[in-house]
Design an enzyme around this catalytic site. Structure first.
Site, PDB file in Angstrom:
ATOM      1  N   GLY A 115      -0.290 -54.909  21.530  1.00 40.12           N
ATOM      2  CA  GLY A 115      -0.918 -55.908  20.663  1.00 40.12           C
ATOM      3  C   GLY A 115       0.140 -56.847  20.123  1.00 40.12           C
ATOM      4  O   GLY A 115       1.337 -56.606  20.281  1.00 40.12           O
ATOM      5  N   ARG A 118       4.394 -59.287  16.769  1.00 42.11           N
ATOM      6  CA  ARG A 118       5.175 -60.298  16.031  1.00 42.11           C
ATOM      7  C   ARG A 118       4.632 -61.689  16.292  1.00 42.11           C
ATOM      8  O   ARG A 118       5.308 -62.673  16.050  1.00 42.11           O
ATOM      9  CB  ARG A 118       6.623 -60.219  16.449  1.00 42.11           C
ATOM     10  CG  ARG A 118       6.793 -60.343  17.951  1.00 42.11           C
ATOM     11  CD  ARG A 118       8.132 -60.861  18.265  1.00 42.11           C
ATOM     12  NE  ARG A 118       8.468 -60.598  19.648  1.00 42.11           N
ATOM     13  CZ  ARG A 118       9.645 -60.805  20.143  1.00 42.11           C
ATOM     14  NH1 ARG A 118      10.599 -61.256  19.368  1.00 42.11           N
ATOM     15  NH2 ARG A 118       9.898 -60.573  21.404  1.00 42.11           N
ATOM     16  N   ASP A 277       1.151 -56.316  30.151  1.00 41.46           N
ATOM     17  CA  ASP A 277       0.798 -57.058  28.936  1.00 41.46           C
ATOM     18  C   ASP A 277       1.421 -58.450  28.931  1.00 41.46           C
ATOM     19  O   ASP A 277       1.113 -59.259  28.060  1.00 41.46           O
ATOM     20  CB  ASP A 277       1.227 -56.289  27.679  1.00 41.46           C
ATOM     21  CG  ASP A 277       2.696 -55.947  27.682  1.00 41.46           C
ATOM     22  OD1 ASP A 277       3.135 -55.227  28.597  1.00 41.46           O
ATOM     23  OD2 ASP A 277       3.418 -56.422  26.791  1.00 41.46           O
ATOM     24  N   ASN A 278       2.293 -58.717  29.905  1.00 42.69           N
ATOM     25  CA  ASN A 278       2.891 -60.052  29.987  1.00 42.69           C
ATOM     26  C   ASN A 278       2.312 -60.846  31.145  1.00 42.69           C
ATOM     27  O   ASN A 278       2.879 -61.865  31.547  1.00 42.69           O
ATOM     28  CB  ASN A 278       4.412 -59.945  30.137  1.00 42.69           C
ATOM     29  CG  ASN A 278       5.063 -59.380  28.882  1.00 42.69           C
ATOM     30  OD1 ASN A 278       4.472 -59.425  27.804  1.00 42.69           O
ATOM     31  ND2 ASN A 278       6.251 -58.835  29.008  1.00 42.69           N
TER      32      ASN A 278
HETATM   33  P1  AMP Z   1       7.426 -58.200  24.716  1.00 38.99           P
HETATM   34  O1  AMP Z   1       8.507 -57.426  25.365  1.00 38.99           O
HETATM   35  O2  AMP Z   1       7.921 -59.385  23.900  1.00 38.99           O
HETATM   36  O3  AMP Z   1       6.372 -58.607  25.670  1.00 38.99           O
HETATM   37  O4  AMP Z   1       6.761 -57.225  23.646  1.00 38.99           O
HETATM   38  C1  AMP Z   1       6.173 -55.987  23.961  1.00 38.99           C
HETATM   39  C2  AMP Z   1       5.446 -55.454  22.763  1.00 38.99           C
HETATM   40  O5  AMP Z   1       6.352 -55.234  21.688  1.00 38.99           O
HETATM   41  C3  AMP Z   1       4.378 -56.373  22.213  1.00 38.99           C
HETATM   42  O6  AMP Z   1       3.355 -55.570  21.677  1.00 38.99           O
HETATM   43  C4  AMP Z   1       5.114 -57.118  21.130  1.00 38.99           C
HETATM   44  O7  AMP Z   1       4.247 -57.649  20.154  1.00 38.99           O
HETATM   45  C5  AMP Z   1       5.988 -56.022  20.564  1.00 38.99           C
HETATM   46  N1  AMP Z   1       7.212 -56.547  19.956  1.00 38.99           N
HETATM   47  C6  AMP Z   1       8.284 -57.086  20.575  1.00 38.99           C
HETATM   48  N2  AMP Z   1       9.219 -57.426  19.695  1.00 38.99           N
HETATM   49  C7  AMP Z   1       8.754 -57.095  18.466  1.00 38.99           C
HETATM   50  C8  AMP Z   1       9.267 -57.189  17.139  1.00 38.99           C
HETATM   51  N3  AMP Z   1      10.474 -57.696  16.880  1.00 38.99           N
HETATM   52  N4  AMP Z   1       8.486 -56.742  16.136  1.00 38.99           N
HETATM   53  C9  AMP Z   1       7.269 -56.218  16.370  1.00 38.99           C
HETATM   54  N5  AMP Z   1       6.736 -56.092  17.592  1.00 38.99           N
HETATM   55  C10 AMP Z   1       7.466 -56.529  18.634  1.00 38.99           C
HETATM   56 MG    MG Z   2       4.674 -59.346  25.690  1.00 36.88          MG
END
Ligand code: AMP
Ligand code: MG
Length: 511
Positions: A115, A118, A277-278
């Site tokens: 979800g 951030r 999720d991406n």
């Molecule tokens: P991502 O690798 O950016 O696609 O993120 C994968 C998951 O981790 C997603 O659910 C993001 O919302 C969560 N996420 C990544 N970085 C953060 C952060 N600094 N704080 C909270 N959630 C994060």
């Molecule tokens: Mg992501």
């Protein structure tokens, strides 16, 4: 335009600014047309909450081309209300901020609870062309999906997404866009302490493969169907007339993903974190992390320093996208007959190859490809793989090639020069069979082989200056990458080989 931007377009007799093909009324912040469709879905799709403002936020980069997508007059960037509304200090009254829920497979392992940890979907704009644009604030503070994260993003990664997504757009690759970056004095802990920042991303949709996975694995079939209906009604209303609209939705996800991956491979783009999720349901490039543009041609290029197994290496992307489409297919089993899912998945490889070969023929200036021409591509790829020359520079040089030119300008980029010369002679013989002149072919090739790509070291230079408070390099790169195929004589050095230090930069997942 932001006062920090350099070289704003000047209207002069020799540089007339072409009016847009359609006329829109440029809007003020108050007159933007919001229509927050996602926020009207059932509350199981999200958690409604406002962003947590960044301490000392200020606008440090702004993109007038992206503002135009919202019909927003770029002069509005300069108003204090823009900062207040878009950085989360005082959300615009037209917004309905929420964090979307999803799950997904990360590095092949199912994670049931992801979800927007951030990010916040602030609202949706319906522009005068009838396009819908999600306005998403990345780095918006903690949400119920933050898990152990701090809800923040760092300036470095905001700049990389800002420039990376714009670069891909102007290379003709479907992608989310970037409206602006807010800098701040708020420290954020990653591998070291970095500057906190936030990015406004625009996208026609933020629905991911992982959005479907969340409802499927939670046995919420009604919601799953609602999500599929939402995507169909919003983006593909014509599917509603089909025998099975959900089959059509899956077919389009497969086709659009195959096309996007073919484009990544042809331009040498590595996404870096192709977790489900991406992956956008619309097949657009999405959720930029440690992405990279390949410089030396290495098929196993891993742009993400944290990807120790090379799961998301450059040459893995076509196969990984199929793996991800399989994961999406699994979620659609309650809605689509299994045979349709399997048949559609089986068509992926052919679609990908057809797109890829089409793009490579265009890059090589080969018209009306004939039987045997594909071997020119595969033999070039073998040569590139064995010799690791700079991919973009070789293809740009090839775009200037003609029979009367010396071969060494190109062959010198290969360790095995004899094989490179032999390939070039074959290639020349092939293009000489065409009726088009060398000049016409060169012109076409120059429009498809970029002179300017977002090399890691260029982004890094801009980031280091930005971290010192100077943002003009970010704007300079944004403007450069808007015209990647054009000669820009004053920017010649940006087209050159990277310095040695620029080849060894390590980009990790932490952003
Ligand atoms: P991502 O690798 O950016 O696609 O993120 C994968 C998951 O981790 C997603 O659910 C993001 O919302 C969560 N996420 C990544 N970085 C953060 C952060 N600094 N704080 C909270 N959630 C994060
Ligand atoms: Mg992501």
């Amino acid at each position: 335009m932001h006062p920090d931007s350099t070289n704003p377009p000047q209207f002069t007799a020799s540089n007339p600014i072409t009016p847009p093909a359609y006329t829109v009324t440029m809007k003020t912040l108050e007159s933007l047309h919001f229509d927050n469709q996602f926020a009207r879905l059932n509350e199981e799709f999200y958690t409604r909450l406002p962003p947590t403002p960044l301490h000392g936020a200020k606008l440090v980069a702004s993109n007038p081309e992206a503002a135009a997508l919202l019909d927003l007059d770029p002069v509005e960037f300069q108003r204090p209300e823009f900062l207040q509304h878009f950085s989360g200090q005082q959300p615009h009254p037209g917004f309905d901020p929420l964090a979307m829920v999803y799950s997904g497979h990360q590095f092949g392992v199912y994670n049931p609870q992801l979800g927007d940890g951030r990010g916040i979907l602030l609202g949706e704009v319906l522009n005068e062309k009838g396009e819908r644009w999600d306005i998403h604030l990345k780095g918006a503070g903690k949400t119920p999906y933050s898990r152990f994260g701090d809800g923040r993003a760092v300036l470095r990664s905001c700049i990389r997404e800002y420039l990376g997504s714009e670069a891909l757009h102007y290379l003709g690759i479907p992608t989310s866009r970037a409206l602006c970056i807010f800098g701040s004095g708020e420290p954020v802990r990653r591998e070291s302490i970095e500057q906190g920042a936030a990015l406004i991303r625009l996208s026609p949709s933020h629905v991911r493969f992982g959005s479907f996975e969340f409802f499927f694995y939670n046995n919420k079939q009604e919601r799953l169907q609602e999500l599929a209906d939402f995507v169909i009604a919003r983006h593909f209303p014509e599917f509603q007339q089909a025998d099975n609209p959900y089959t059509e939705l899956f077919r389009q996800a497969v086709s659009a993903t195959a096309r996007m991956i073919a484009q990544w491979q042809a331009v040498g783009f590595a996404h870096g974190v192709m977790n489900t999720d991406n992956m956008s349901i619309l097949g657009i490039t999405f959720d930029y992390g440690p992405f990279g543009f390949m410089e030396d041609f290495v098929p196993g290029y891993i742009c993400n320093h944290s990807d120790h197994q090379g799961r998301y290496a450059f040459h893995q992307q076509p196969g990984i996208a199929l793996w991800n489409l399989n994961a999406l297919a699994q979620t659609l089993t309650p809605l689509v007959p299994q045979k349709d899912l399997i048949d559609t998945l089986q068509g992926y490889e052919a679609q990908l190859l057809q797109s890829y070969h089409g793009l490579m023929f265009t890059k090589l200036g080969i018209q009306n490809p004939q039987h045997g021409d594909e071997d020119l591509i595969t033999s070039l790829l073998s040569l590139l793989s064995a010799n690791h020359p700079d991919y973009s520079i070789v293809l740009r040089r090839l775009s200037h090639d003609a029979p009367d030119k010396p071969v060494d300008h190109i062959a010198d980029q290969f360790i095995d020069r004899d094989s490179a010369r032999a390939w070039l002679q074959r290639y020349r013989a092939r293009v000489q069979q065409q009726s088009t002149s060398d000049a016409e072919r060169q012109q076409q090739m120059l429009r498809h082989n970029p002179k300017y790509i977002l090399r890691n070291y260029l982004a890094q230079n801009a980031i280091e200056k930005a971290e010192q408070g100077h943002f003009s390099e970010v704007e300079k790169l944004r403007q450069l990458l808007m015209r990647p195929f054009d000669e820009q004589p004053e920017m010649e050095k940006y087209a050159d080989f990277p310095p040695d230090w620029g080849k060894s930069l390590e980009i990790s997942c932490s952003s």
